[in-house]
Design an enzyme around this catalytic site. Structure first.
Site, mmCIF file in Angstrom:
data_model
loop_
_atom_site.group_PDB
_atom_site.id
_atom_site.type_symbol
_atom_site.label_atom_id
_atom_site.label_comp_id
_atom_site.label_asym_id
_atom_site.label_seq_id
_atom_site.Cartn_x
_atom_site.Cartn_y
_atom_site.Cartn_z
ATOM 1 N N ASN A 232 0.589 -1.172 -0.174
ATOM 2 C CA ASN A 232 0.028 -0.204 -0.200
ATOM 3 C C ASN A 232 0.977 0.994 -0.160
ATOM 4 O O ASN A 232 1.441 1.959 0.916
ATOM 5 C CB ASN A 232 -0.533 -0.335 1.190
ATOM 6 C CG ASN A 232 -1.817 1.373 1.574
ATOM 7 O OD1 ASN A 232 -1.745 1.965 0.380
ATOM 8 N ND2 ASN A 232 -2.222 1.304 2.209
ATOM 9 N N LYS B 191 -0.034 4.307 -0.501
ATOM 10 C CA LYS B 191 -0.327 5.445 0.133
ATOM 11 C C LYS B 191 -0.247 6.845 -0.777
ATOM 12 O O LYS B 191 0.136 6.717 -1.946
ATOM 13 C CB LYS B 191 -0.276 5.662 2.123
ATOM 14 C CG LYS B 191 -0.301 4.262 2.403
ATOM 15 C CD LYS B 191 0.717 4.973 3.643
ATOM 16 C CE LYS B 191 -0.284 3.322 4.886
ATOM 17 N NZ LYS B 191 0.217 3.739 6.473
ATOM 18 N N HIS C 18 -8.723 1.415 5.070
ATOM 19 C CA HIS C 18 -8.131 1.905 5.599
ATOM 20 C C HIS C 18 -7.764 2.761 6.973
ATOM 21 O O HIS C 18 -9.029 4.198 7.079
ATOM 22 C CB HIS C 18 -6.783 2.038 4.945
ATOM 23 C CG HIS C 18 -5.513 2.040 5.111
ATOM 24 N ND1 HIS C 18 -5.262 2.514 6.162
ATOM 25 C CD2 HIS C 18 -4.084 1.021 5.597
ATOM 26 C CE1 HIS C 18 -3.765 2.633 6.665
ATOM 27 N NE2 HIS C 18 -3.537 1.434 5.741
ATOM 28 N N GLU D 11 -6.323 5.643 8.112
ATOM 29 C CA GLU D 11 -6.241 6.519 7.419
ATOM 30 C C GLU D 11 -7.798 7.315 7.194
ATOM 31 O O GLU D 11 -7.353 8.335 7.391
ATOM 32 C CB GLU D 11 -4.952 7.044 6.504
ATOM 33 C CG GLU D 11 -3.371 6.896 7.280
ATOM 34 C CD GLU D 11 -2.363 5.535 6.997
ATOM 35 O OE1 GLU D 11 -2.673 5.289 5.489
ATOM 36 O OE2 GLU D 11 -1.746 4.814 7.498
ATOM 37 N N GLU E 180 -5.006 -5.003 10.364
ATOM 38 C CA GLU E 180 -4.111 -3.701 10.654
ATOM 39 C C GLU E 180 -3.679 -3.241 12.456
ATOM 40 O O GLU E 180 -5.155 -2.526 12.412
ATOM 41 C CB GLU E 180 -4.445 -2.724 9.610
ATOM 42 C CG GLU E 180 -3.617 -3.096 8.303
ATOM 43 C CD GLU E 180 -3.087 -2.060 6.924
ATOM 44 O OE1 GLU E 180 -1.861 -2.486 6.634
ATOM 45 O OE2 GLU E 180 -3.921 -1.516 6.903
ATOM 46 N N GLY F 67 2.542 2.839 10.952
ATOM 47 C CA GLY F 67 4.163 3.276 10.395
ATOM 48 C C GLY F 67 4.667 3.878 11.959
ATOM 49 O O GLY F 67 5.796 4.763 12.250
ATOM 50 N N SER G 136 3.948 -1.855 9.975
ATOM 51 C CA SER G 136 5.548 -2.105 10.287
ATOM 52 C C SER G 136 5.958 -3.099 10.153
ATOM 53 O O SER G 136 6.192 -4.019 10.292
ATOM 54 C CB SER G 136 5.828 -1.731 11.522
ATOM 55 O OG SER G 136 6.038 -0.196 12.262
HETATM 56 P P1 13P Z 1 3.826 0.280 7.516
HETATM 57 O O1 13P Z 1 3.645 -0.955 7.377
HETATM 58 O O2 13P Z 1 4.263 1.812 6.721
HETATM 59 O O3 13P Z 1 3.419 0.635 8.932
HETATM 60 O O4 13P Z 1 2.087 0.916 6.989
HETATM 61 C C1 13P Z 1 0.582 -0.633 7.342
HETATM 62 C C2 13P Z 1 -0.334 0.028 5.947
HETATM 63 O O5 13P Z 1 -1.204 0.885 6.577
HETATM 64 C C3 13P Z 1 -0.800 -0.749 5.349
HETATM 65 O O6 13P Z 1 -1.860 -0.940 5.315
#
Ligand code: 13P
Length: 256
Positions: free
Chosen positions: A9, A11, A95, A97, A167, A173, A213
């Site tokens: 992903n 983003k 997601h 976010e 997640e 992150g 992560s």
């Molecule tokens: P990270 O791998 O950067 O922690 O992000 C995970 C994520 O949100 C995948 O959708």
């Protein structure tokens, strides 16, 4: 045997040019991969370029969101049909976010999920608790709510087309990964919810990815859990070497 899925992903990262270069590089590095499906989710603007670069390879392209309507007065939004036309086969929905930045609720997730299924896209639906919720011992309640409302009204046949990504928000992150045991526990619980809601066969076939992560140095441990059917990778999917190392995680010869 559930076929694993390794998804990146991206983003809000990468230009069209960077996307094409990445996909070309990834193609060579995953050409002989058959132990898992490989999916990359670039931003909307680079979907078409990604799909063109991936043509003839095993790499599949995902969008990161969609609108629930087929078309209409929805400024800034994109429909399932538009994503499919651009070359997407998958779409990430719900997601954390998007829940945070755009106030997406479980009801919105449900509408988007239905639109994706109707439009022939494979939905990757994200669920997971925040740190406060985990510390309050409410992880299962959160998963109950997200599952119940997010998947409300689906038939068992529709449910069998869905991929779930667990997640935990506190692991996204932050460099703080859930241990393989912690992830597996939530995955087991989600599978149990699938069993209760949609049936044994559907639950056994459900792919549940872990996200938060994931890096080349922790993917091996996560994949040693049978409950974990792959990964949804953020930061570490932006670098082709690192994402290829995750796709090609170390595994025993017999592993499927
Ligand atoms: P990270 O791998 O950067 O922690 O992000 C995970 C994520 O949100 C995948 O959708």
């Amino acid at each position: 045997m559930r076929r694993r899925v390794m998804a990146g992903n991206w983003k809000m990262y990468k230009t069209i040019a960077a996307t094409s270069a990445f996909i070309e590089g990834l193609k060579a590095r995953v050409a002989s991969v058959d132990h898992c499906e490989v999916v990359v989710a670039p931003p909307f603007t680079a979907l078409r370029a990604a799909a063109e670069a991936a043509r003839g390879s095993k790499i599949r392209i995902a969008a990161q969101d969609l609108h629930w309507d087929r078309e209409g007065a929805h400024t800034g939004d994109v429909s399932a049909g538009m994503l499919a036309e651009a070359g997407a086969t998958h779409v990430i929905i719900g997601h954390s976010e998007r829940r945070r930045d755009h106030g997406e609720t479980d009801e919105v997730v449900n509408r988007k999920l239905r639109a994706a299924l109707t439009g022939g896209l494979t939905p990757i639906v994200c669920v997971g608790e925040t740190l406060a919720e985990r510390e309050a011992g409410a992880t299962r309640q959160v998963l109950d709510r997200q599952f119940e409302r997010g998947f409300a009204g689906l038939t068992s046949s529709e449910f069998s087309h869905i991929i779930i990504a667990y997640e935990p928000v506190w692991a996204i992150g932050t460099g703080r990964t859930a241990t393989p045991e912690m992830a597996a526990e939530s995955h087991r619980y989600l599978r149990e919810l699938g069993r209760r809601g949609f049936g044994e066969t559907e639950a056994e076939g459900l792919r549940i990815l872990y996200g938060g992560s994931v890096k080349p140095d922790n993917i091996g441990g996560l994949m040693s859990e049978n409950e974990i059917d792959g990964a949804l990778v953020g930061g570490a999917s932006l670098d082709v070497e690192s994402f290829a190392a995750i796709v090609n995680y170390p595994r025993a010869r017999s592993a499927g």
